[in-house]
Design an enzyme around this catalytic site. Structure first.
Site, mmCIF file in Angstrom:
data_model
loop_
_atom_site.group_PDB
_atom_site.id
_atom_site.type_symbol
_atom_site.label_atom_id
_atom_site.label_comp_id
_atom_site.label_asym_id
_atom_site.label_seq_id
_atom_site.Cartn_x
_atom_site.Cartn_y
_atom_site.Cartn_z
ATOM 1 N N GLN A 185 -7.271 18.614 -10.134
ATOM 2 C CA GLN A 185 -6.994 18.188 -8.759
ATOM 3 C C GLN A 185 -5.675 18.781 -8.253
ATOM 4 O O GLN A 185 -4.857 18.104 -7.651
ATOM 5 C CB GLN A 185 -6.972 16.661 -8.674
ATOM 6 C CG GLN A 185 -8.349 16.029 -8.694
ATOM 7 C CD GLN A 185 -9.153 16.358 -7.443
ATOM 8 O OE1 GLN A 185 -8.609 16.500 -6.358
ATOM 9 N NE2 GLN A 185 -10.463 16.462 -7.598
ATOM 10 N N SER A 186 -5.504 20.063 -8.457
ATOM 11 C CA SER A 186 -4.248 20.727 -8.087
ATOM 12 C C SER A 186 -4.117 20.907 -6.577
ATOM 13 O O SER A 186 -4.956 21.559 -5.943
ATOM 14 C CB SER A 186 -4.190 22.098 -8.766
ATOM 15 O OG SER A 186 -3.141 22.878 -8.243
#
Length: 316
Positions: free
Chosen positions: A55-56
């Site tokens: 979930q960058s």
């Protein structure tokens, strides 16, 4: 943030809205990418490679920047949490990565992500392409320039308002935001302390990473030696069980900002950063009549990867 300040009983809390930087729902990486993408174009690159967690926020904004500039983009995402729920692996930032047209591939937790990027870059070069590799978080001296620049912007805005900033607080992870920000403040003798609320590494490791990058950034700016070790401070008491793993303080902070100020935080960075700020306020860390700025580094898209964390009511 008048309502939150009143709820906590002081000090006066302000927020620097870097979640509003305008690139794919905003965030701090846009400031870094302004310089990194400029460097990529100057080198004639046609392909961007970068890495981050599943979930960058950095990956999402890099994909958007590449789309804006017509560049191919490859994202390598590391499984740092072991969360295989569809909302986590396909929703939130990952959905936006794909929507922006990036190529997305997954790597196991603990992989040498720099080596993985270099292997991909070598493969692309063999195919006649010219890749530009951006480190995780955009955290190198070129990317950190974005936050040296932000320091100038913040001080100018404070001066316009006659605001004397007692402290700046923000979430710190890959070190680029804090390193650049501190370097910029020191360069103009702003005398404003910065406290990074860690989201991953232990205190000593986090502070050393920030200091090392700040030293390199100052050298890159042509001002070697201006940043001292005492300029770097991190508090890692709010990481909880690990990177990207929820805490009660984070969930409370996200709900408080949403309900008192109409502002969205994220579960990985700003939620834990604000949890630290709120706890420090409650412990009397700041004088009641002081002005404290929270630097909002974005990431609200990540909320959609954690739908069960906030114990919210269903339809009434």
């Amino acid at each position: 943030m008048e309502r939150l300040s009143k709820h906590l009983g002081g000090p006066r809390l302000w927020i620097k809205r870097d979640d509003c930087t305008g690139l794919s729902s905003g965030g701090n990486k846009t400031r870094k990418l302004e310089f990194l993408m400029g460097d990529a174009l100057a080198q004639g690159a046609g392909t961007i490679i970068t890495q981050g967690a599943i979930q960058s926020n950095h990956a999402r904004q890099t994909a958007a920047a590449a789309a804006r500039l017509g560049l191919e983009c490859h994202l390598l995402l590391e499984d740092r949490t072991g969360n295989n729920a569809p909302d986590y692996t396909l929703n939130g930032n990952v959905l936006l990565d794909r929507l922006h047209g990036a190529s997305v591939s997954k790597r196991p937790g603990g992989a040498d992500m720099n080596a993985e990027m270099e292997a991909l870059a070598a493969d692309l070069r063999a195919k006649g392409k010219k890749p530009y590799v951006i480190p995780g978080g955009g955290s190198n001296p070129v990317g950190a320039l974005g936050y040296a620049n932000c320091a100038l912007e913040l001080v100018a805005q404070a001066n316009e308002r006659g605001l004397k900033i007692y402290h700046v607080i923000h979430a710190t992870g890959s070190a680029g935001t804090q390193a650049g920000f501190v370097t910029g403040l020191v360069a103009i003798n702003a005398n404003i302390p910065v406290l990074g609320i860690g989201v991953r590494a232990p205190k000593e490791k986090q502070e050393q990473a920030v200091f090392d990058l700040a030293v390199r950034t100052a050298e890159y700016m042509g001002a070697p030696g201006i940043v001292k070790r005492e300029h770097i401070a991190a508090n890692t008491d709010y990481v909880g069980p690990g990177y990207g793993l929820p805490t009660e303080g984070m969930a409370e902070a996200v709900k408080l900002l949403a309900r008192f100020e109409g502002i969205l935080l994220d579960p990985v960075y700003t939620g834990k950063g604000m949890a630290g700020l709120i706890d420090l306020v409650r412990k009397g860390f700041f004088p009641k009549d002081s002005d404290v700025v929270f630097l909002h580094t974005g990431g609200s898209a990540g909320l959609f990867a954690y739908p069960d964390v906030f114990d919210l009511p269903t339809y009434s």
